[in-house]
Design a protein around this motif. Structure first.
Motif, mmCIF file in Angstrom:
data_model
loop_
_atom_site.group_PDB
_atom_site.id
_atom_site.type_symbol
_atom_site.label_atom_id
_atom_site.label_comp_id
_atom_site.label_asym_id
_atom_site.label_seq_id
_atom_site.Cartn_x
_atom_site.Cartn_y
_atom_site.Cartn_z
ATOM 1 N N LYS A 3 23.039 -5.190 9.256
ATOM 2 C CA LYS A 3 22.996 -6.620 9.582
ATOM 3 C C LYS A 3 23.504 -7.491 8.434
ATOM 4 C CE LYS A 3 20.644 -5.742 13.424
ATOM 5 N NZ LYS A 3 21.255 -5.904 14.775
ATOM 6 N N THR A 4 23.519 -6.963 7.211
ATOM 7 C CA THR A 4 23.835 -7.761 6.027
ATOM 8 C C THR A 4 25.340 -7.900 5.843
ATOM 9 O OG1 THR A 4 21.817 -6.954 4.946
ATOM 10 C CG2 THR A 4 23.504 -7.971 3.547
ATOM 11 N N PRO A 5 25.870 -9.122 5.803
ATOM 12 C CA PRO A 5 27.315 -9.312 5.611
ATOM 13 C C PRO A 5 27.777 -8.825 4.235
ATOM 14 C CG PRO A 5 26.282 -11.305 6.471
ATOM 15 C CD PRO A 5 25.172 -10.393 6.045
ATOM 16 N N LEU A 6 29.004 -8.365 4.176
ATOM 17 C CA LEU A 6 29.633 -8.012 2.908
ATOM 18 C C LEU A 6 29.912 -9.309 2.134
ATOM 19 C CD1 LEU A 6 30.785 -5.349 1.599
ATOM 20 C CD2 LEU A 6 33.004 -6.027 2.526
ATOM 21 N N PRO A 7 29.686 -9.313 0.804
ATOM 22 C CA PRO A 7 29.892 -10.555 0.049
ATOM 23 C C PRO A 7 31.297 -11.146 0.184
ATOM 24 C CG PRO A 7 28.651 -8.998 -1.264
ATOM 25 C CD PRO A 7 29.085 -8.261 -0.030
ATOM 26 N N ALA A 8 32.314 -10.264 0.268
ATOM 27 C CA ALA A 8 33.701 -10.715 0.398
ATOM 28 C C ALA A 8 34.471 -9.663 1.191
ATOM 29 C CB ALA A 8 34.329 -10.903 -0.983
ATOM 30 N N PRO A 9 35.556 -10.036 1.835
ATOM 31 C CA PRO A 9 36.347 -9.038 2.564
ATOM 32 C C PRO A 9 36.819 -7.936 1.618
ATOM 33 C CG PRO A 9 37.023 -11.244 3.186
ATOM 34 C CD PRO A 9 36.085 -11.396 2.015
ATOM 35 N N PRO A 10 36.909 -6.680 2.085
ATOM 36 C CA PRO A 10 37.323 -5.583 1.214
ATOM 37 C C PRO A 10 38.781 -5.705 0.783
ATOM 38 C CG PRO A 10 37.144 -4.853 3.493
ATOM 39 C CD PRO A 10 36.580 -6.232 3.449
ATOM 40 N N ALA A 11 39.026 -5.433 -0.499
ATOM 41 C CA ALA A 11 40.389 -5.450 -1.024
ATOM 42 C C ALA A 11 41.086 -4.134 -0.708
ATOM 43 C CB ALA A 11 40.360 -5.689 -2.529
ATOM 44 N N SER A 12 42.388 -4.165 -0.575
ATOM 45 C CA SER A 12 43.167 -2.963 -0.275
ATOM 46 C C SER A 12 43.427 -2.155 -1.545
ATOM 47 C CB SER A 12 44.497 -3.359 0.373
ATOM 48 O OG SER A 12 45.261 -4.141 -0.536
ATOM 49 N N GLY A 13 44.041 -0.983 -1.365
ATOM 50 C CA GLY A 13 44.512 -0.205 -2.507
ATOM 51 C C GLY A 13 43.555 0.825 -3.062
ATOM 52 N N GLN A 14 42.433 1.068 -2.414
ATOM 53 C CA GLN A 14 41.471 2.055 -2.891
ATOM 54 C C GLN A 14 41.654 3.384 -2.145
ATOM 55 O OE1 GLN A 14 39.678 1.572 -5.457
ATOM 56 N NE2 GLN A 14 39.418 -0.638 -5.668
ATOM 57 N N GLN A 53 33.982 -4.412 16.236
ATOM 58 C CA GLN A 53 33.985 -5.871 16.092
ATOM 59 C C GLN A 53 32.784 -6.352 15.291
ATOM 60 O OE1 GLN A 53 34.505 -4.136 18.833
ATOM 61 N NE2 GLN A 53 36.161 -4.999 20.089
ATOM 62 N N ARG A 54 31.631 -5.718 15.503
ATOM 63 C CA ARG A 54 30.431 -6.127 14.760
ATOM 64 C C ARG A 54 30.608 -5.884 13.260
ATOM 65 N NH1 ARG A 54 24.956 -5.502 18.271
ATOM 66 N NH2 ARG A 54 25.850 -5.703 20.354
ATOM 67 N N PHE A 55 31.167 -4.712 12.896
ATOM 68 C CA PHE A 55 31.393 -4.436 11.480
ATOM 69 C C PHE A 55 32.475 -5.354 10.911
ATOM 70 C CE2 PHE A 55 29.059 -0.432 12.094
ATOM 71 C CZ PHE A 55 28.335 -0.406 10.922
ATOM 72 N N ASN A 56 33.527 -5.615 11.662
ATOM 73 C CA ASN A 56 34.568 -6.512 11.181
ATOM 74 C C ASN A 56 33.986 -7.894 10.867
ATOM 75 O OD1 ASN A 56 36.617 -4.660 11.225
ATOM 76 N ND2 ASN A 56 37.404 -5.274 13.239
ATOM 77 N N THR A 57 33.065 -8.337 11.695
ATOM 78 C CA THR A 57 32.412 -9.628 11.442
ATOM 79 C C THR A 57 31.609 -9.573 10.141
ATOM 80 O OG1 THR A 57 32.253 -10.120 13.808
ATOM 81 C CG2 THR A 57 30.759 -11.307 12.327
ATOM 82 N N LEU A 58 30.876 -8.478 9.935
ATOM 83 C CA LEU A 58 30.102 -8.323 8.692
ATOM 84 C C LEU A 58 31.004 -8.263 7.473
ATOM 85 C CD1 LEU A 58 27.443 -5.653 9.790
ATOM 86 C CD2 LEU A 58 27.048 -8.085 9.409
ATOM 87 N N TRP A 59 32.206 -7.704 7.654
ATOM 88 C CA TRP A 59 33.129 -7.515 6.526
ATOM 89 C C TRP A 59 34.080 -8.693 6.315
ATOM 90 C CZ3 TRP A 59 34.593 -2.081 8.775
ATOM 91 C CH2 TRP A 59 33.537 -1.193 8.552
ATOM 92 N N GLY A 60 33.997 -9.685 7.180
ATOM 93 C CA GLY A 60 34.898 -10.836 7.040
ATOM 94 C C GLY A 60 36.321 -10.538 7.446
ATOM 95 N N LEU A 61 36.489 -9.578 8.362
ATOM 96 C CA LEU A 61 37.816 -9.208 8.843
ATOM 97 C C LEU A 61 38.019 -9.761 10.250
ATOM 98 C CD1 LEU A 61 37.831 -5.456 7.751
ATOM 99 C CD2 LEU A 61 38.872 -7.382 6.545
ATOM 100 N N LYS A 62 39.259 -9.982 10.625
ATOM 101 C CA LYS A 62 39.563 -10.481 11.970
ATOM 102 C C LYS A 62 39.662 -9.324 12.943
ATOM 103 C CE LYS A 62 42.030 -14.572 10.317
ATOM 104 N NZ LYS A 62 43.310 -15.331 10.321
#
Length: 326
Positions: free
Chosen positions: A10-21, A317-326
């Motif tokens: 249920k807890t949102p990610l602080p910021a969208p994940p950065a690429s390159g990992q 979609q639920r995880f994308n919302t938590l991660w700040g992704l479209k």
């Protein structure tokens, strides 16, 4: 026995994940670990991460140590690696090396390890708490279906400690039933993964008083009903966790009473949630990771056979919302 309507995280990610990992995924080639790997690849592609898959042998748990050593030789260095099912006692010797390298280990489907710097998720992903919940759910089903008069023989394998936790959940439900009892039979991982149906039939045969047989990992018991009938135990009721499509077909055909299907793909998403938070040095919502969407499948509600439980349908979609992704 209704479909799940909620996910645990249920807890949102602080910021969208950065690429390159990069993330490493250890797989034993079984249905569940393959589904986990596929989900991780699906999410990684979406956010621009690379996935390196390394195999090990489920019936030879020590091979996971070699696989973990391979992880540390990867270039570029991954942020984390998964380890599925194998007891931490087998691979805990490499933990200091991972701590020194700054690579996290994310165990999935095990128990007996606490959260620590190199293993920040501990055993919270599909671990002991989750397995006890699942076991108690099946135990309650057995009590209700037997009218409170069940004699259960349950199969365990010490090399896979979540099986023991699953059985503890069953026992918890049966302990509240005055007319119920339970015994546990231990088998080796080799017998489990190479000769599961015959091994289970042999246990049922020598457990003459048992009228219920509980299996911890259905996909290795395909063809069980034929083996039970050959052993003279075609009368015994059967329940299982981690069921495969073949197991669910047996449910539809009335050969298996009840099944729980593993939500492996869901835990692929949870793994990536943990990896994103590890990279961001964010607090991990460990208690939320223990909640596994699930339902019991019986002959009455099994309309189709599935290899993985992925409910509710809008999990991505639920995880994308938590991660700040479209």
């Amino acid at each position: 026995m209704e479909p799940a309507t909620e996910i645990g995280v249920k807890t949102p990610l602080p910021a969208p994940p950065a690429s390159g990992q990069t993330i490493a995924v250890l797989t034993g080639g079984d249905q569940s670990s393959t589904a986990i790997a596929d989900a991780i690849k699906e999410v990684a592609k979406q956010v621009g991460w690379e996935v390196v898959t390394i195999g090990f042998k489920q019936d030879q748990p020590q091979t996971v140590v070699t696989a973990l050593e391979q992880v540390l030789s990867l270039n570029p260095k991954p942020v984390a690696t998964t380890v599925t099912s194998v007891s931490p006692e087998v691979w805990q010797s490499v933990i200091p090396d991972f701590e020194e390298a700054g690579v996290a280990i994310i165990p999935i489907g095990t128990t007996g390890i606490e959260a620590q710097p190199a293993v920040p998720t501990g055993d919270f992903l599909w671990g002991g708490d989750t397995q006890e919940q699942r076991g108690e759910q099946i135990g309650n089903y057995i009590v209700a279906s037997s009218g409170g008069k069940a004699k259960v023989v349950a199969i365990d394998s010490p090399d896979i400690p979540i099986f023991g936790k699953y059985n503890e959940g069953i026992k918890k439900a049966l302990d509240a039933c005055a007319g119920c009892s339970m015994t546990v039979e231990n088998v080796s991982t080799k017998d489990l993964f190479t000769n599961g149906a015959a091994t289970a039939a042999s246990i049922a045969q020598r457990s003459a008083d048992a009228d219920w047989l509980s299996l911890p990992f259905g996909s290795v018991f395909v063809g069980l009903r034929n083996s039970l009938e050959a052993a003279g135990r075609g009368d015994i009721h059967v329940t299982s966790s981690s069921c495969s499509q073949e197991n669910l077909q047996d449910v539809k055909d009335g050969k298996v009473d009840a099944c729980l299907v593993t939500a492996a793909k869901y835990f692929g998403y949870v793994t990536m949630d943990a990896a994103f938070r590890i990279v961001q040095k964010a607090e991990l919502p460990l208690a939320e990771y223990t909640v596994m969407p699930q339902q019991i499948f019986t002959e009455e509600n099994t309309e189709e056979t599935i290899s993985d439980y992925f409910q509710p349908e809008d999990i991505p979609q639920r995880f994308n919302t938590l991660w700040g992704l479209k």
